[in-house]
Design an enzyme around this catalytic site. Structure first.
Site, PDB file in Angstrom:
ATOM      1  N   ASP A   1     -21.241   1.398   3.065  1.00 30.29           N
ATOM      2  CA  ASP A   1     -21.601   0.301   2.287  1.00 30.29           C
ATOM      3  C   ASP A   1     -21.727  -0.993   2.993  1.00 30.29           C
ATOM      4  OD1 ASP A   1     -22.153  -1.374   0.125  1.00 30.29           O
ATOM      5  OD2 ASP A   1     -20.473  -0.395  -1.143  1.00 30.29           O
TER       6      ASP A   1
ATOM      7  N   ASP B   1     -26.647  -1.042  -8.033  1.00 29.94           N
ATOM      8  CA  ASP B   1     -25.711  -0.970  -8.664  1.00 29.94           C
ATOM      9  C   ASP B   1     -25.721  -1.093 -10.349  1.00 29.94           C
ATOM     10  OD1 ASP B   1     -23.620  -0.710  -6.607  1.00 29.94           O
ATOM     11  OD2 ASP B   1     -23.322  -2.951  -6.520  1.00 29.94           O
TER      12      ASP B   1
HETATM   13  C1  GLA Z   1     -20.816  -1.969  -3.820  1.00 31.21           C
HETATM   14  C2  GLA Z   1     -21.638  -0.762  -4.119  1.00 31.21           C
HETATM   15  C3  GLA Z   1     -20.715  -0.045  -5.186  1.00 31.21           C
HETATM   16  C4  GLA Z   1     -19.485   0.069  -4.879  1.00 31.21           C
HETATM   17  C5  GLA Z   1     -18.541  -1.226  -4.601  1.00 31.21           C
HETATM   18  C6  GLA Z   1     -17.548  -1.224  -4.000  1.00 31.21           C
HETATM   19  O1  GLA Z   1     -20.944  -2.891  -4.862  1.00 31.21           O
HETATM   20  O2  GLA Z   1     -22.901  -0.702  -4.180  1.00 31.21           O
HETATM   21  O3  GLA Z   1     -21.227   1.261  -5.482  1.00 31.21           O
HETATM   22  O4  GLA Z   1     -19.290   1.198  -4.073  1.00 31.21           O
HETATM   23  O5  GLA Z   1     -19.504  -1.635  -3.427  1.00 31.21           O
HETATM   24  O6  GLA Z   1     -16.736  -2.274  -3.685  1.00 31.21           O
END
Ligand code: GLA
Length: 734
Positions: A483, A553
């Site tokens: 990420d 997300d």
């Molecule tokens: C990002 C990712 C999510 C999750 C969060 C965790 O927003 O896109 O899927 O992993 O971080 O903090």
């Protein structure tokens, strides 16, 4: 051979290079005594008859060799392959320097050429690849005699797809250091036509919405200066004839194989000619090139389609599946995963994860992914990035115990990292505050309460790599979600000298690439999924390292329709991270049927993002069926040809898309009735991609149709009673 060289076709046309793909030709002309590298033609395949007649060199302003008094007019109107700065071409240029004397003007003159089989790798950069019988490369060697710059303009031509890739290599063969202040990768000068651009824009949770812009004299700039490709803009443009549609008309598309700042420009010049450029953004870019050193630009992919944007899409999908993604998973089903992010957020421990895994494995789910919150003292998003040690208060018995327990259930285990980041509240920051990107004497701006590590530094790269690798070595971890949850600001590196500070953005991206390359070398079977606050780094650069990228997300099935439509315009379905989540959806509060959520996620990698022990019984009971559905259709979804039938984004009522097996013996169309409407007839959808003369049966129905009937007369989908309902239409040859 896909590349043909013609010499001395006329007194003024010294060389012509014709690059042929199955359905397109691209022609470059070296003209006049000075060797200007000009663009002659791009479009549907043409023969070689009198190509030298195409350039407009027998009309005003004529060539500099016979009309040097109007040299500027020539430079400012002639279609160029790689326009350089400051000598009279006043349109957007691709290349600009700063000499030690402070001058910016620079020329480009043809010297020589080479044609090679295959396609050279780009050191340290992601790039498409192909075998010697699949691709060949033209290298135009050019120079600027005053500074001693040598340019290598590279064009790789694919035999099986309508694709030409481009990049440049700049060598300083002079005696003085030089500063490169703009190095784009490609320019496309088009003749006067009426064009519309398709680009992809958004924000967090609303990535890659398709935008259409009528092109004119006003300059269009699609750009990221955020240090990553970003949620906001994607490094893609398609320029299509104003009359072109999904199925008809000429489309010229470009996609940048890069994951940092980029800049795409289009502008009609004073004569109505359109120039399109693509490259690293020159915002805060300044690269010092010592004598003897070189700079290699990232790759721009050019796709031509004479049959609308649908064909363009299928060309990109084929190219990336076959010639960009390297992962051993690329042609394989990915394990159906369950990710605990939307299930638990930071509130989990070993017992909770094992209870989810137990229930998930019973239902047929194949991998548990532990998301954010397992390290340092991270119980919310304010701390601990950089402290990649397992939090044993949460994970009692340690990571290996948890992984082994999950493995005992017959499931694989995956883990989340955010390796590029550092929390101000972390042991790492307390020990090495200078490892964060920052400007001296300024407190850097926080985003999600975190800073970015200075990946231009070898020591930071080494530490970051070892932090991740150490964890992966400690247990049987088969998947990593990588990420990146903030964009770069406050650009400054504690190590780079002042005259190299303008290299930080690009060096950062090279650092990310080197980390992922090293990871894949040490763990060649690792399934890597890139992610950036959802889909902020959904680009071809990342696909070179990971066969899939988390799309957004926003997991709401209805929002996903347009996010996935925009993503699939360029990127294969096999790469789109898509999960079924719980309702009311956490992002928008909408409740959609579990079945619809499954159908929409089926268009991507497929998985779950919910607490399977807590969701309604009737939803849970549908999971084994959905698992079967995934196993039944994933080969088709992953490898088939994608067709867009209708777009909810455009019509506001329903969505429909499909995948057709390459041999046309099977197809799967997904139909989503987003909004129910009263007192309408059934909807007729016009399928695409089938073989007209083949006979097909639709699963669950007795009638047999020809492909021709299904495509021309259409297939009738019965109206369903309610909003957000969906249907899979599975078509098999009889
Ligand atoms: C990002 C990712 C999510 C999750 C969060 C965790 O927003 O896109 O899927 O992993 O971080 O903090």
């Amino acid at each position: 051979m896909a590349i043909t060289h013609y010499e001395a076709l006329s007194a003024s046309v010294k060389h012509l290079f014709k690059l042929d793909t199955p359905n397109s030709s691209y022609v470059i002309g070296i003209i006049d005594d000075e060797g200007f590298v000009t663009h002659v033609y791009y479009g549907d395949s043409i023969g070689d008859y009198h190509l030298e007649e195409i350039p407009r060199i027998d009309e005003m302003p004529f060539l500099p060799s016979n009309n040097n008094r109007d040299r500027c007019s020539f430079l400012d109107s002639c279609p160029m392959e790689y326009p350089t700065h400051g000598l009279g071409d006043f349109r957007q240029d691709c290349f600009k320097i700063e000499t030690v004397n402070g001058n910016a003007g620079v020329s480009l003159t043809y010297k020589d050429y080479r044609i090679e089989k295959g396609k050279p790798d780009l050191p340290g950069l992601p790039a498409t690849f192909g075998k010697e019988d699949e691709v060949s490369t033209l290298i135009l060697i050019c120079e600027d005699a005053v500074t001693g710059i040598e340019y290598q303009l590279n064009y790789s031509v694919f035999e099986d797809l309508d694709v030409i890739t481009r990049n440049v290599r700049i060598l300083n063969k002079g005696k003085e250091p030089l500063y490169l202040t703009r190095v784009y990768s490609a320019c496309l000068d088009m003749d006067n036509e009426d064009y519309t651009a398709l680009t992809l824009h958004g924000t967090w949770a609303r990535e890659r919405k398709i935008t259409e812009t009528k092109l004119n004299r006003t300059r269009l700039v699609v750009e990221s200066v955020r240090g990553e490709t970003s949620h906001q803009d994607n490094p893609f443009i398609a320029v299509k004839e104003a009359t072109a549609t999904d199925r008809y008309g000429r489309v010229y598309a470009m996609n940048f194989v890069y994951s940092g700042n980029f800049r795409i420009t289009t502008q009609e010049d004073q004569f109505g000619q359109l120039r399109v450029t693509m490259g690293i953004s020159d915002e805060d870019f300044k690269w010092k090139l010592e004598p003897g050193a070189d700079f290699v630009s990232p790759e721009a992919v050019m796709v031509y389609s004479g049959e609308g944007t649908g064909k363009m899409t299928r060309t990109f999908h084929d190219l990336y599946r076959k010639h960009l993604i390297r992962s051993p998973y690329k042609d394989k089903k990915r394990p159906i995963l369950i990710n605990n992010w939307e299930a638990t957020y930071f509130d989990f421990d070993t017992d909770k994860l094992i209870s989810i895994a137990k229930e998930a494995s019973r239902l047929g789910i194949e991998m548990l992914v532990m998301d954010d919150g397992w390290f340092g003292v991270r119980n919310d998003d304010n701390t601990s990035l950089g402290d990649w040690t397992v939090n044993e208060n949460k994970l009692k018995g340690g990571l290996k115990y948890l992984v082994d327990e999950v493995n005992k259930l017959g499931m694989k285990f995956g883990i989340w990292f955010e390796p590029e980041m550092i929390s101000p509240d972390s042991d790492l920051y307390r020990a090495h505050p200078d490892w964060a990107i920052a400007i001296p004497n300024r407190v850097p701006s926080r985003a999600r309460n975190q800073y970015v590590l200075d990946l231009s530094r070898e020591d930071v790269l080494e530490h970051t790599y070892e932090s991740v690798a150490k964890v992966l070595r400690s247990a049987n971890i088969e998947y990593v979600k990588w990420d990146m949850n903030r964009q770069l600001s406050d650009l400054g590196s504690a190590l780079l000298p002042a005259d190299r500070m303008g290299e930080l953005y690009h060096r950062y991206v090279l650092g990310v690439y080197s980390l992922q390359e090293r990871l894949l070398k040490e763990f060649p079977n690792l399934l890597l999924e890139n992610c950036s606050g959802g889909g902020a780094r959904f680009d071809p650069g990342m696909l070179y390292y990971s066969p899939q990228i988390w799309c957004s997300d926003d997991t709401d099935a209805i929002e996903r329709l347009s996010i996935q439509e925009g993503t699939a315009l360029v990127y294969p379905l096999s790469t789109m991270g898509a999960h079924v989540s719980d309702c009311p959806n956490h992002a928008v509060g909408r409740t959609t049927p579990f079945e619809t959520r499954g159908h929409v996620a089926l268009a991507g990698t497929f998985g779950y993002e919910l607490d399977v022990t807590k969701i309604p019984e009737e939803d849970r009971n549908m999971i084994p069926e959905q698992v079967k559905m995934y196993h039944r259709y994933n080969d088709l979804v992953r490898e088939g040809d994608y067709y867009r039938i209708a777009s909810f984004r455009a019509n506001g009522v329903y969505d429909c898309y499909g995948v057709v097996k390459k041999d046309k013996s099977e197809a799967l169309f997904t139909y989503v009735q987003v909004v129910a409407r009263v007192n309408y007839h059934s909807r007729r959808i016009f399928l695409q991609g089938l073989a007209p003369d083949k006979k097909y049966r639709i699963e669950g129905e007795d009638a047999v149709y020809t492909g021709e009937v299904l495509m021309k007369a259409g297939y009738r989908v019965k109206t369903m009673h309610g909003d957000y309902l969906s249907r899979l239409i599975h078509i098999m040859e009889v």
